[in-house]
Design a protein around this motif. Structure first.
Motif, PDB file in Angstrom:
ATOM      1  N   ARG A   1       9.953  11.646   1.077  1.00  0.00           N
ATOM      2  CA  ARG A   1       8.594  11.529   1.595  1.00  0.00           C
ATOM      3  C   ARG A   1       7.921  10.306   0.969  1.00  0.00           C
ATOM      4  O   ARG A   1       8.033  10.093  -0.237  1.00  0.00           O
ATOM      5  CB  ARG A   1       7.780  12.769   1.251  1.00  0.00           C
ATOM      6  CG  ARG A   1       8.437  14.099   1.614  1.00  0.00           C
ATOM      7  CD  ARG A   1       7.694  15.245   0.957  1.00  0.00           C
ATOM      8  NE  ARG A   1       8.303  16.541   1.236  1.00  0.00           N
ATOM      9  CZ  ARG A   1       7.876  17.687   0.720  1.00  0.00           C
ATOM     10  NH1 ARG A   1       6.813  17.693  -0.100  1.00  0.00           N
ATOM     11  NH2 ARG A   1       8.468  18.822   1.009  1.00  0.00           N
ATOM     12  N   VAL A   2       7.215   9.547   1.782  1.00  0.00           N
ATOM     13  CA  VAL A   2       6.480   8.381   1.282  1.00  0.00           C
ATOM     14  C   VAL A   2       5.054   8.445   1.808  1.00  0.00           C
ATOM     15  O   VAL A   2       4.831   8.672   3.007  1.00  0.00           O
ATOM     16  CB  VAL A   2       7.150   7.064   1.726  1.00  0.00           C
ATOM     17  CG1 VAL A   2       6.329   5.869   1.249  1.00  0.00           C
ATOM     18  CG2 VAL A   2       8.580   6.972   1.196  1.00  0.00           C
TER      19      VAL A   2
ATOM     20  N   GLN B   1       8.476  -0.252   8.414  1.00  0.00           N
ATOM     21  CA  GLN B   1       8.737  -1.201   7.337  1.00  0.00           C
ATOM     22  C   GLN B   1       9.253  -0.471   6.096  1.00  0.00           C
ATOM     23  O   GLN B   1      10.181  -0.925   5.428  1.00  0.00           O
ATOM     24  CB  GLN B   1       7.466  -1.990   7.002  1.00  0.00           C
ATOM     25  CG  GLN B   1       7.685  -3.091   5.966  1.00  0.00           C
ATOM     26  CD  GLN B   1       6.410  -3.837   5.632  1.00  0.00           C
ATOM     27  OE1 GLN B   1       5.309  -3.417   6.017  1.00  0.00           O
ATOM     28  NE2 GLN B   1       6.545  -4.934   4.913  1.00  0.00           N
ATOM     29  N   VAL B   2       8.651   0.684   5.805  1.00  0.00           N
ATOM     30  CA  VAL B   2       9.129   1.516   4.690  1.00  0.00           C
ATOM     31  C   VAL B   2      10.587   1.900   4.920  1.00  0.00           C
ATOM     32  O   VAL B   2      11.436   1.771   4.025  1.00  0.00           O
ATOM     33  CB  VAL B   2       8.265   2.784   4.551  1.00  0.00           C
ATOM     34  CG1 VAL B   2       8.883   3.754   3.550  1.00  0.00           C
ATOM     35  CG2 VAL B   2       6.847   2.423   4.123  1.00  0.00           C
TER      36      VAL B   2
ATOM     37  N   ASP C   1       0.799  -1.228   0.000  1.00  0.00           N
ATOM     38  CA  ASP C   1       0.000   0.000   0.000  1.00  0.00           C
ATOM     39  C   ASP C   1       0.831   1.276   0.000  1.00  0.00           C
ATOM     40  O   ASP C   1       0.538   2.233   0.733  1.00  0.00           O
ATOM     41  CB  ASP C   1      -0.955   0.006   1.194  1.00  0.00           C
ATOM     42  CG  ASP C   1      -1.957  -1.127   1.132  1.00  0.00           C
ATOM     43  OD1 ASP C   1      -2.543  -1.331   0.055  1.00  0.00           O
ATOM     44  OD2 ASP C   1      -2.144  -1.822   2.152  1.00  0.00           O
ATOM     45  N   VAL C   2       1.867   1.313  -0.829  1.00  0.00           N
ATOM     46  CA  VAL C   2       2.610   2.550  -1.052  1.00  0.00           C
ATOM     47  C   VAL C   2       1.876   3.334  -2.142  1.00  0.00           C
ATOM     48  O   VAL C   2       1.635   2.818  -3.229  1.00  0.00           O
ATOM     49  CB  VAL C   2       4.065   2.272  -1.481  1.00  0.00           C
ATOM     50  CG1 VAL C   2       4.789   3.583  -1.814  1.00  0.00           C
ATOM     51  CG2 VAL C   2       4.809   1.532  -0.377  1.00  0.00           C
ATOM     52  N   LEU C   3       1.504   4.576  -1.840  1.00  0.00           N
ATOM     53  CA  LEU C   3       0.695   5.376  -2.760  1.00  0.00           C
ATOM     54  C   LEU C   3       1.501   6.449  -3.478  1.00  0.00           C
ATOM     55  O   LEU C   3       1.026   7.024  -4.456  1.00  0.00           O
ATOM     56  CB  LEU C   3      -0.454   6.045  -1.992  1.00  0.00           C
ATOM     57  CG  LEU C   3      -1.374   5.113  -1.201  1.00  0.00           C
ATOM     58  CD1 LEU C   3      -2.447   5.925  -0.499  1.00  0.00           C
ATOM     59  CD2 LEU C   3      -2.007   4.071  -2.116  1.00  0.00           C
TER      60      LEU C   3
ATOM     61  N   VAL D   1       7.100   9.689   6.543  1.00  0.00           N
ATOM     62  CA  VAL D   1       6.030   8.822   6.042  1.00  0.00           C
ATOM     63  C   VAL D   1       4.693   9.392   6.493  1.00  0.00           C
ATOM     64  O   VAL D   1       4.518   9.728   7.682  1.00  0.00           O
ATOM     65  CB  VAL D   1       6.206   7.377   6.546  1.00  0.00           C
ATOM     66  CG1 VAL D   1       5.094   6.484   5.979  1.00  0.00           C
ATOM     67  CG2 VAL D   1       7.570   6.821   6.142  1.00  0.00           C
ATOM     68  N   VAL D   2       3.751   9.527   5.549  1.00  0.00           N
ATOM     69  CA  VAL D   2       2.462  10.159   5.847  1.00  0.00           C
ATOM     70  C   VAL D   2       1.308   9.268   5.402  1.00  0.00           C
ATOM     71  O   VAL D   2       1.489   8.318   4.630  1.00  0.00           O
ATOM     72  CB  VAL D   2       2.356  11.542   5.146  1.00  0.00           C
ATOM     73  CG1 VAL D   2       3.420  12.495   5.655  1.00  0.00           C
ATOM     74  CG2 VAL D   2       2.450  11.398   3.617  1.00  0.00           C
ATOM     75  N   ASP D   3       0.123   9.619   5.892  1.00  0.00           N
ATOM     76  CA  ASP D   3      -1.094   8.897   5.526  1.00  0.00           C
ATOM     77  C   ASP D   3      -1.561   9.295   4.130  1.00  0.00           C
ATOM     78  O   ASP D   3      -1.073  10.247   3.521  1.00  0.00           O
ATOM     79  CB  ASP D   3      -2.206   9.205   6.537  1.00  0.00           C
ATOM     80  CG  ASP D   3      -1.994   8.510   7.875  1.00  0.00           C
ATOM     81  OD1 ASP D   3      -1.827   7.281   7.890  1.00  0.00           O
ATOM     82  OD2 ASP D   3      -1.988   9.216   8.910  1.00  0.00           O
ATOM     83  N   GLU D   4      -2.588   8.571   3.670  1.00  0.00           N
ATOM     84  CA  GLU D   4      -3.076   8.752   2.303  1.00  0.00           C
ATOM     85  C   GLU D   4      -3.749  10.103   2.075  1.00  0.00           C
ATOM     86  O   GLU D   4      -3.867  10.550   0.929  1.00  0.00           O
ATOM     87  CB  GLU D   4      -4.038   7.634   1.931  1.00  0.00           C
ATOM     88  CG  GLU D   4      -5.271   7.546   2.797  1.00  0.00           C
ATOM     89  CD  GLU D   4      -6.095   6.305   2.486  1.00  0.00           C
ATOM     90  OE1 GLU D   4      -6.557   6.172   1.325  1.00  0.00           O
ATOM     91  OE2 GLU D   4      -6.286   5.480   3.397  1.00  0.00           O
TER      92      GLU D   4
END
Length: 489
Positions: A350-351, A363-364, A336-338, A383-386
């Motif tokens: 940034r992911v 995990q990222v 679920d990497v967007l 790392v951020v939310d969708e």
């Protein structure tokens, strides 16, 4: 959009009105670099210098730079509409980087029109600039593509590494053993052998793009897909390496593991915007052959970038790195990497994820930090939310402000990892590439996703976070649409 070679690219850029021919005499000593810095920082035209001091009668008299200095030119190179936003460029590169095209071997090509060996080799025949005021010398390897071969698997690597003219037939280089040619070099050194090298100066800019990107596939194959047709390769004169048949100039030589052959190199204005690497003895390419086209064009570029100052590589390296990182995360099994975005400086990445489990952000980080991508990137990983747009600085700041609680483990440190030898925040003795092979970093993960350790709250409607207070109700949205003109807007 396939271009045959550097000359065809120059012609295409000129046809679009984006080439400036500079016919006034300019000095290779800082003047070319200063002009280029001003123009590239304005996202201006490509530059072709046609009268360079001390090079009126040398076999190479012209210099081309800033060819990929705007997003529009990069889009054209990738067969995309010129106003394509970076999020779509990343998606296009993800697709392209997954579809290699094998190169085609040919008997000969324009790069073989002239061949110099032995005492005839003279690097000062090339109009190599001293790009920046405090550079240690004239940097001949800036946008060059350096070809080496694994002595065990026979696989070719093509990378972009910096190199400075030391003498008429030697180039001192910054060689990190964590990079492609560095891994090859270790194998040659263990065998007690010198490493053959070919330096390609001037060709289709897609090769520069892939040579500057930590790819999972051979660079010639990736360049083939970016350009829409196979790369035509010819064999070198003095070794078994292969180079583009229509390249402008190729330097053939060897790198010795013997410290007695090392020569002074550095400093150089590097990608962080600071001078990187002190003047010290480093590995050297001993050039024993130069092949070149008739009336060749030298191709080089600036590297450093700081706020308000930039270079042509910043128009595409964020997108290429982001595409490769995204593909790698998927291959590593991170779900679920967007989206992935690296930005102008590779240390900050940034992911965006659709969070599916606790420690998803960790995990990222583990996947990226353990990969070949980490040599120069993701020192600081966010790392951020969708619901957070990774291309929107305001959205990132909002997530950092209200979704990060250091007391709950949202900020993690990973010390003692390999890292950039050009990062000035690291003590000099910790980034000695000759002694350690590369630099040293303590990496930081900022988990700016909503922490699942927070308990859902009844007064939040069963969610971990309160309702968004800036939202307009659906009823009012309909009212506004209906009465907007009535309000006078």
């Amino acid at each position: 959009m396939a271009v045959k070679d550097l000359r065809e690219w120059i012609a295409l850029v000129e046809e679009k009105g984006e080439l400036k021919r500079i016919r006034a005499e300019v000095d290779w000593d800082e003047e070319i670099g200063a002009i280029t810095r001003e123009i590239s920082s304005q996202h201006g035209p490509a530059l072709l210098f046609e009268r360079i001091k001390d090079h009126e009668r040398t076999f190479c008299r012209r210099l081309f730079t800033n060819g990929t200095g705007t997003r529009e030119r990069v889009c054209r190179l990738l067969s995309l509409p010129e106003q394509t936003p970076y999020r779509e460029i990343v998606l296009r590169l993800r697709e392209l980087f997954g579809n290699p095209v094998a190169p085609r071997r040919v008997v000969t090509g324009p790069v073989k029109e002239n061949i110099l060996t032995g005492e005839k080799v003279d690097l000062y025949q090339l109009p190599v600039p001293k790009w920046n005021p405090l550079d240690g010398g004239r940097y001949i390897m800036t946008s060059a593509s350096v070809v080496t071969r694994d002595p065990e698997t026979q696989a070719l690597n093509v990378g972009t590494y910096r190199g400075m003219i030391s003498t008429k037939n030697t180039v001192s280089v910054l060689l990190a053993t964590t990079q492609g040619w560095g891994k090859h070099f270790i194998k040659y050194r263990n065998r007690g052998e010198e490493m053959p090298v070919a330096v390609v100066v001037g060709w289709d800019p897609t090769l520069f793009m892939v040579a500057s990107t930590p790819l999972n596939y051979p660079e010639y194959e990736m360049a083939g897909f970016l350009r829409g047709e196979p790369v035509e390769l010819v064999k070198c004169e003095t070794n078994d390496l292969e180079v583009p048949a229509a390249a402008e100039i190729v330097l053939e030589g060897h790198v010795s593991p013997d410290p007695k052959t090392f020569e002074l190199e550095g400093p150089f204005s590097e990608y962080p915007g600071y001078y990187g690497g002190r003047k010290a003895p480093k590995h050297t390419i001993r050039v024993n052959c130069i092949t070149y086209r008739n009336d060749p064009i030298f191709n080089g570029c600036l590297t450093g970038a700081s706020p308000g100052r930039t270079n042509e590589g910043t128009t595409w390296t964020p997108a290429t790195y982001s595409a490769v990182a995204w593909n790698y995360l998927e291959q590593a099994g991170v779900p679920d990497v967007l989206g992935v975005w690296r930005g102008k400086w590779p240390e900050v990445m940034r992911v965006q994820i659709r969070k599916s489990h606790r420690s998803h952000a960790q995990q990222v980080a583990n996947a990226l930090w353990g990969s070949h991508l980490s040599n120069y990137s993701a020192k600081h990983l966010i790392v951020v939310d969708e619901d957070i747009d990774i291309f929107d600085g305001e959205a990132i700041e909002w997530a950092l402000a209200y979704r990060v609680n250091a007391a709950m483990g949202d900020i993690s440190f990973f010390p003692g990892t390999t890292g950039s030898m050009l990062d000035p925040s690291v003590p000099v003795h910790e980034r000695d590439s000759v002694k350690y092979g590369h630099g040293k970093w303590t990496r930081v993960l900022v988990d700016a996703t909503i922490n699942w350790e927070l308990e859902p709250q009844e007064h939040y409607g069963g969610n971990r976070y309160p309702p968004l207070g800036t939202a307009i109700s659906p009823k009012m949205e309909e009212t506004l649409r209906r009465r907007w003109k009535e309000y006078g807007f």
